[in-house]
Design a protein around this motif. Structure first.
Motif, mmCIF file in Angstrom:
data_model
loop_
_atom_site.group_PDB
_atom_site.id
_atom_site.type_symbol
_atom_site.label_atom_id
_atom_site.label_comp_id
_atom_site.label_asym_id
_atom_site.label_seq_id
_atom_site.Cartn_x
_atom_site.Cartn_y
_atom_site.Cartn_z
ATOM 1 N N GLY A 835 18.754 25.052 31.264
ATOM 2 C CA GLY A 835 18.227 24.821 32.604
ATOM 3 C C GLY A 835 17.084 23.837 32.586
ATOM 4 N N GLU A 836 16.385 23.782 33.726
ATOM 5 C CA GLU A 836 15.259 22.853 33.854
ATOM 6 C C GLU A 836 14.067 23.391 33.064
ATOM 7 O OE1 GLU A 836 12.689 20.647 37.411
ATOM 8 O OE2 GLU A 836 14.286 22.084 37.892
ATOM 9 N N ALA A 837 13.296 22.439 32.465
ATOM 10 C CA ALA A 837 12.218 22.838 31.553
ATOM 11 C C ALA A 837 10.919 23.066 32.309
ATOM 12 C CB ALA A 837 12.017 21.768 30.491
ATOM 13 N N THR A 838 10.112 23.950 31.745
ATOM 14 C CA THR A 838 8.744 24.185 32.217
ATOM 15 C C THR A 838 7.799 23.703 31.118
ATOM 16 O OG1 THR A 838 9.456 26.115 33.471
ATOM 17 C CG2 THR A 838 7.089 25.891 32.994
ATOM 18 N N GLU A 839 6.862 22.776 31.482
ATOM 19 C CA GLU A 839 5.996 22.142 30.486
ATOM 20 C C GLU A 839 4.610 22.751 30.490
ATOM 21 O OE1 GLU A 839 5.826 17.961 30.585
ATOM 22 O OE2 GLU A 839 8.008 17.669 30.647
ATOM 23 N N LEU A 840 3.904 22.570 29.333
ATOM 24 C CA LEU A 840 2.537 23.067 29.150
ATOM 25 C C LEU A 840 1.835 22.137 28.174
ATOM 26 C CD1 LEU A 840 0.399 25.383 29.535
ATOM 27 C CD2 LEU A 840 1.369 26.408 27.482
ATOM 28 N N GLU A 841 0.572 21.810 28.473
ATOM 29 C CA GLU A 841 -0.238 20.972 27.585
ATOM 30 C C GLU A 841 -1.171 21.857 26.752
ATOM 31 O OE1 GLU A 841 -3.485 17.277 27.738
ATOM 32 O OE2 GLU A 841 -2.458 17.959 29.556
ATOM 33 N N ALA A 842 -1.204 21.612 25.422
ATOM 34 C CA ALA A 842 -2.032 22.429 24.515
ATOM 35 C C ALA A 842 -2.870 21.500 23.649
ATOM 36 C CB ALA A 842 -1.156 23.319 23.640
ATOM 37 N N CYS A 843 -4.151 21.796 23.531
ATOM 38 C CA CYS A 843 -5.078 21.044 22.677
ATOM 39 C C CYS A 843 -5.515 21.941 21.525
ATOM 40 C CB CYS A 843 -6.286 20.576 23.491
ATOM 41 S SG CYS A 843 -7.446 19.575 22.529
ATOM 42 N N ILE A 844 -5.286 21.483 20.309
ATOM 43 C CA ILE A 844 -5.584 22.278 19.109
ATOM 44 C C ILE A 844 -7.010 21.954 18.681
ATOM 45 C CG2 ILE A 844 -4.857 22.897 16.804
ATOM 46 C CD1 ILE A 844 -2.849 23.502 19.061
#
Length: 1175
Positions: A835-844
């Motif tokens: 299906g359609e993707a859900t995105e997330l930004e992560a900073c390590i």
């Protein structure tokens, strides 16, 4: 002295000096070449030739011993300007002309004379009509003379061999090769070969000791050999300790005078650095003998010139360099010592044939060889060689242009007896040498024309053209000689340059210069000698530069690397290389290729390629084998060294490997879409496609979907299918992948919607944990799992994190880098696909590094210190720890005493005790504890010691008759010194010398048995440790055993030292794991040394190869390299000698077996038996 004899450098020449003192620049006559004796056929012409020297020029006269030489028709005496020879020619010789002829050279300061004989062979002289008969008679006569010579030689008594000093023979053997020992011993009558070797060994040691006082080293000694030019030479490299040391040359034990500046002397030394080369010129049979080099009076090197050497005196009179004018005849003549009838004349390495131009003649006796060049021209310039096969002689010819009177601006005038040559206007062409001849009178003069454009130093134009246009070519290792004759106003300075750098003398290159020529000699040519050379001739009036080119040819360098493997399959390998950087001066003809199988030592040739091809394919390989390859270049001079591949190539399977299991990315009722990754191993060629197979779930039969790569269709709705894939290349189909997940062939309503509430719950420096909720129910149905993908901030491509669909709603993403930003997305999957993707930004975030406390222990930190009492104890311990760490010092587990100081700075902690005491001995520990509770410790031992205190009073007792027991009070140092021992000494008079009778005594008691009744004994005891010895403790009164009175004294018997065997260290039980090494050891004493035998469960192990037994001075060991269950049991060691037997037993237990360990030993002492057992 006036009228006195003067020694000549030419053998057989006598010189008489007429005056007391000879003016500067003048000299007495001498012969440069004396006439030689002749043996000729009757009717021939005899020619004697002589070359003389002296200032002023001497007058030459000829005489014979019997008779006169006044007949001008019979005897012709004249001077040859072309060869500078004085000639006596006797026409049509007869038997009466056989005589001794003398030649005299006289000037106002002296006279030189020498003799030559003429022997006539009688026979017919009609050579024109009966030449064949005459030649046959000559051969018969020669054969008869040879037979007569052999007969006389047999009848003659044997020649008395010259006596040679025996020491000289051993000196010769000392420096000879081992292969020549037998020949030298047979020659000089040495029959005791082994005795010779022993004496030679002693002589070598003595010689090395003597040479070491004067010489640093002697090496690279080359024995004497006879060269083609008629000289003999030998050399050595010698490094003298003092440059003023005298070097002597001896022949047969007598000193020989040699020169160092005049290379034409009989004996000459040429020194180049540390290389000493001795040369014997004009070698004759009388020069044979033992030659020895000495430094002061120490022999250094001996060599022998054999009297039977075939190369002796091959050339008596060599060829001489000649100069003539155009259209003049030139005569080259060489005189040999032994006959030769097949010699070859060469001009510039080209053979000459007899013709009207070149007239070649050989005397009937084969000794005199003559070459006459008629009407010489400038093209006849160059080097002429007479080669006999065993030797050769060379000389240069320079043909000068003949200046004629019809030159422009040149005229001749005569006024009475005065002749004039007038040049009205001098130009460059007028420079040169002019000669005036009138009958037997001749004179010469040179004209030098000065000016900026004038070359005041001249070289022959033809020679100059040849040198500058034709390169000098030589092979590597050969000698290169370039000689350039010149003329000009003296002094002429000659300089040789290569690449604008002046050449000087070294071990290979030598530059020579005289007033008439300059010469460059390279003893062993190398490729680096190639290049452009310049000869610069300079005098006060101008400069002349001559450009030369030298080429040295050699085998090529190895091909240029790297050697690459450009192709590999199951059947063949293709390699590639580059041509060599240096082809050796000759074009590369081909390349040789070899292979070596890994694990083997031999190289096998597999083929060759032409020079234009630097790629090679071989099929001489086997699958699953590894090979090294190497390549050699070949030219006309030889084969180069090899270029080897740095890595081995392994012949692998030709077909591709298996891909990963296919993934289901889309389904419908009659079509399922799958995808897969390419296999990691593509095989020997490029992958051309894939073959897909399918099967129903639960079935064992796979059905091909396609013969060529295509889509998967023809599916039945409602059934589950599994798929597998195989890659295809030129070698065929590869391995089949694992099956995919089962998928239903049915239509999906629609793909699932977005996952909800995607967030990051846990994050560290290398990973994040994601959680989410399932999509809403109305957005698709039948969610089968989830896919997680990520990409970095500097990349646009997404990478899948999971291999199989995620069945839960949480996932941990690993392998991230700190201080980086990543984008993550999650997709839900059902039968219809993702299906359609859900995105997330992560900073390590970067996590600060965790530093654990540790000590940095290097070579400077010791774990055991021995300190003398009163000295300082200073120990530095470097460490690394977080800032909140705590450092603690302890001694024997308690805090340090008050006089011990601790300082910590810049990562180093120091313990300091200024004056060590005995109480400071102990174990010191430094502990480092971080704020997190991590603890690190380091310990070291300190022992404070000192020179021991003397022992207490000595007490002597006779507990056993005629045996004294020495006891003493222990030294006070035993309280703090663990390694203390005692030494007992004795003497038999008050002023005698002390002798050690006991050492390394660790008790306070010693028994001395060698007491003789009636003598006084004094004893002394000394305490010792590794720092030194204490003051002695002596007995006050002597010890004496009185002699028994009234009895006949008995002969003293020595003490019986025989002792039965005893185990100083018994065997110990061992428990070891399976497969490890086991070493069982014990220590055995007794006299004589007992024989040791090992047993296992009563069975002798002496001949069993599974056990390795050693006995090192009573320490006996049994080694089992890899123990197994069969080695478990009881082991016994038996020690026996003539006084008794002893046993020691122990058990070996393999780890995991709970057998009881016991230890026992028994000792038999003569007729008594003692037994003990320890649990």
């Amino acid at each position: 002295l006036a009228g006195g004899p003067v020694k000549s450098s030419i053998r057989g020449v006598h010189i008489t000096q007429f005056v007391d003192k000879i003016p500067k620049g003048c000299s007495t006559p001498n012969f440069e070449r004396k006439p030689v004796s002749l043996t000729l056929q009757e009717g021939k012409n005899a020619i004697f030739r002589a070359v003389v020297k002296g200032v002023p020029a001497p007058e030459v006269k000829w005489k014979r011993a019997k008779g006169e030489i006044n007949d001008p028709a019979k005897y012709l005496m004249f001077y040859s300007p072309a060869t500078s020879e004085h000639i006596l020619q006797i026409n049509k010789i007869t038997a009466d002309d056989s005589d001794l002829y003398r030649c005299f050279a006289v000037n106002e300061y002296g006279e030189a004379s020498c003799s030559a004989g003429l022997r006539i062979i009688q026979g017919r002289t009609d050579s024109f009509c009966n030449s064949d008969i005459l030649w046959s008679q000559t051969l018969d006569l020669k054969k008869n003379l040879q037979d007569l010579k052999k007969t006389l030689k047999k009848r003659a008594p044997a020649a008395k061999q010259k006596e040679v000093d025996k020491e000289a023979i051993f000196q010769l053997l000392l420096h000879a090769d081992r292969k020549d020992y037998e020949r030298i011993c047979l020659k000089y009558g040495i029959s005791d070969f082994r005795g010779m070797l022993r004496a030679l060994q002693e002589l070598r040691r003595d010689a090395e000791n003597k040479q070491a006082k004067l010489i640093h080293s002697v090496r690279n000694m080359e024995h004497i050999k006879v060269n083609k030019d008629g000289s003999a030479s030998f050399s050595l490299e010698m490094d003298l300790k003092s440059a003023s040391s005298n070097i002597y040359l001896l022949k047969d034990g007598e000193k020989v005078r040699y020169g160092t500046g005049d290379e034409y002397r009989k004996h000459y030394l040429r020194q180049i650095g540390k290389r000493y080369c001795f040369i014997v010129n004009d070698v004759h049979p009388e020069d044979a003998g033992l030659y020895q080099v000495r430094v002061e009076d120490v022999p250094v090197f001996s060599t022998e010139l054999d009297a039977e050497c075939k190369a002796f005196g091959r050339v008596i009179v060599p060829l001489r360099d000649l100069r003539c004018h155009e259209e003049e005849d030139v005569v080259f003549e060489c005189v040999l010592r032994t006959p030769c009838y097949d010699a070859v004349w060469l001009h510039k390495a080209h053979p000459l044939e007899a013709s009207e131009k070149h007239q070649i003649s050989v005397s009937p006796d084969g000794l005199i060889h003559q070459l006459i060049i008629k009407s010489a021209v400038t093209s006849d310039n160059g080097l002429y060689t007479l080669d006999t096969g065993l030797c050769s002689s060379r000389a240069w010819l320079l043909v000068e242009r003949k200046w004629r009177t019809n030159m422009d601006g040149v005229s001749l005038e005569k006024e009475g007896l005065v002749h004039k040559l007038i040049i009205s206007k001098v130009e460059d062409i007028h420079a040169g040498k002019y000669r005036f001849e009138a009958g037997d009178i001749k004179t010469e003069a040179s004209i030098f024309v000065e000016g900026e454009s004038v070359q005041t130093t001249r070289v022959d134009e033809i020679l100059l053209k040849n040198l500058m246009s034709v390169p000098t070519v030589a092979r590597a290792g050969e000698k290169v000689v370039i000689k350039i004759p010149f003329e000009g106003r003296l002094p002429v300075r000659a300089m040789w340059l290569k690449d604008k750098i002046e050449l000087g003398d070294d071990s290979r290159i030598r530059v020579d210069k005289t007033d008439t020529f300059t010469m460059l000699s390279i003893s062993s040519a190398e490729r680096k000698d190639c290049g452009d050379y310049k000869v610069r001739l300079k005098n006060d009036s101008g400069l002349l530069d001559i450009d030369l080119k030298v080429e040295v040819i050699d085998k090529p360098q190895p091909p240029a690397g790297p050697l690459k493997i450009v192709g590999s399959s199951a059947n063949d390998v293709t390699i590639q290389w580059n041509p060599p950087k240096d082809d050796g001066g000759k074009p590369v003809q081909n390349y040789l290729i070899e292979k070596q199988q890994v694990g083997k030592s031999d190289w096998v040739a597999v083929g060759e390629t032409p020079r234009s091809c630097t790629t090679f394919t071989t099929s001489k390989v086997e699958q699953d084998m590894s090979y090294y390859f190497r390549v050699r270049a070949v030219n006309a001079e030889g084969t180069s060294d090899a270029l080897e591949a740095s890595e081995a190539v392994t012949i692998s399977k030709a077909s591709p490997g298996a891909p990963d299991p296919p993934e289901i990315i889309g389904v419908s009722r009659d079509t399922i879409t799958i995808s897969w990754k390419a296999p990691r191993k593509a095989g020997s060629s490029r992958i051309s496609g894939y073959l897909v197979q399918k099967r129903k779930k639960g079935s064992m039969t796979w059905v091909p979907v396609n013969s060529v790569p295509t889509a998967v269709t023809n599916l039945k709705k409602g059934l589950q299918y599994e798929f597998c894939v195989a890659a295809v290349n030129a070698s065929g189909m590869g391995d089949i992948s694992a099956p995919s997940q089962a998928a239903f062939a049915r239509d999906s309503t629609k793909p699932p919607g977005k996952v909800r509430d995607l967030k990051m719950t846990i994050s560290d420096s290398a990973s994040v944990t994601l959680t989410w909720n399932v999509p809403e129910a109305k957005e698709g149905s039948g969610v089968k799992g989830y896919d997680v993908e990520m990409r970095s901030s500097d990349s646009l491509s997404w990478t899948k994190c999971n291999v199989f669909p995620i069945e839960t709603t949480t996932y941990k993403v690993k392998g991230l880098q700190s201080k980086e930003t990543y984008f993550l997305r999650v997709r839900a999957i059902n039968d219809c696909g993702p299906g359609e993707a859900t995105e997330l930004e992560a900073c390590i975030e970067a996590v600060p590094p965790v530093v654990s406390p540790r000590f940095i222990i290097g070579k400077t930190v010791k774990k055991f210190l021995v300190v003398r009492a009163g000295n300082a104890i200073r120990v530095n311990i470097p460490f690394e720890a977080p800032p909140d760490s705590v450092l603690t010092w302890l001694k024997d587990g308690v805090p340090l005493p008050s006089h011990a100081k601790v300082s910590t700075q810049d990562g180093t902690s120091q313990l300091l005790i200024k004056a060590a005491e005995f109480t400071d001995s102990g174990i010191y520990t430094i502990e480092l504890t971080s704020g997190t509770g991590k603890r690190e410790a380091f310990s070291f031992q300190v022992q404070v010691t000192d020179i021991p205190q003397p022992p207490g009073p000595i007490e002597l007792r006779e507990n056993v008759p005629n045996i004294v027991t020495v006891t003493w009070e222990p030294s006070a140092s035993e309280k703090w010194e663990s390694n203390l021992f005692y030494t007992v000494l004795k003497r038999e008079s008050r002023k005698g010398l002390w002798h050690v009778v006991g050492d390394l005594i660790y008790t306070n008691k010693f028994t001395y048995t060698k007491v003789i009744p009636g003598r006084d004994y004094y004893f002394r005891v000394v305490a010792k440790n590794h720092l030194g010895s204490s003051c002695p403790s002596d007995t006050v009164q002597p010890w004496r055993i009185r002699k028994p009175k009234g009895k006949i004294p008995q002969r003293y018997r020595g003490v019986n030292q025989n002792q039965p065997p005893r185990f100083l260290v018994p065997l110990k039980p061992h428990v070891v794991p399976t497969g490890s090494e086991c070493r069982m050891s014990c220590a055995v004493g007794g006299h004589p040394p007992p024989k040791v035998t090992w047993y296992k469960d009563g069975r002798d192990l002496s001949g069993n190869p599974s056990y390795f037994v050693t006995n090192d001075f009573g320490v006996c060991s049994l080694v089992i390299l890899g123990v197994s269950k069969a080695d478990e049991g009881d082991y016994t060691v038996e020690a026996t000698n003539e006084s008794g037997r002893a046993f020691s037993r122990a058990s070996l237990t393999i780890k995991g077996n709970s057998l009881q360990i016991s230890l026992s030993f028994m000792v038999w002492c003569q007729d008594k038996c003692y037994c003990a057992k320890m649990p």
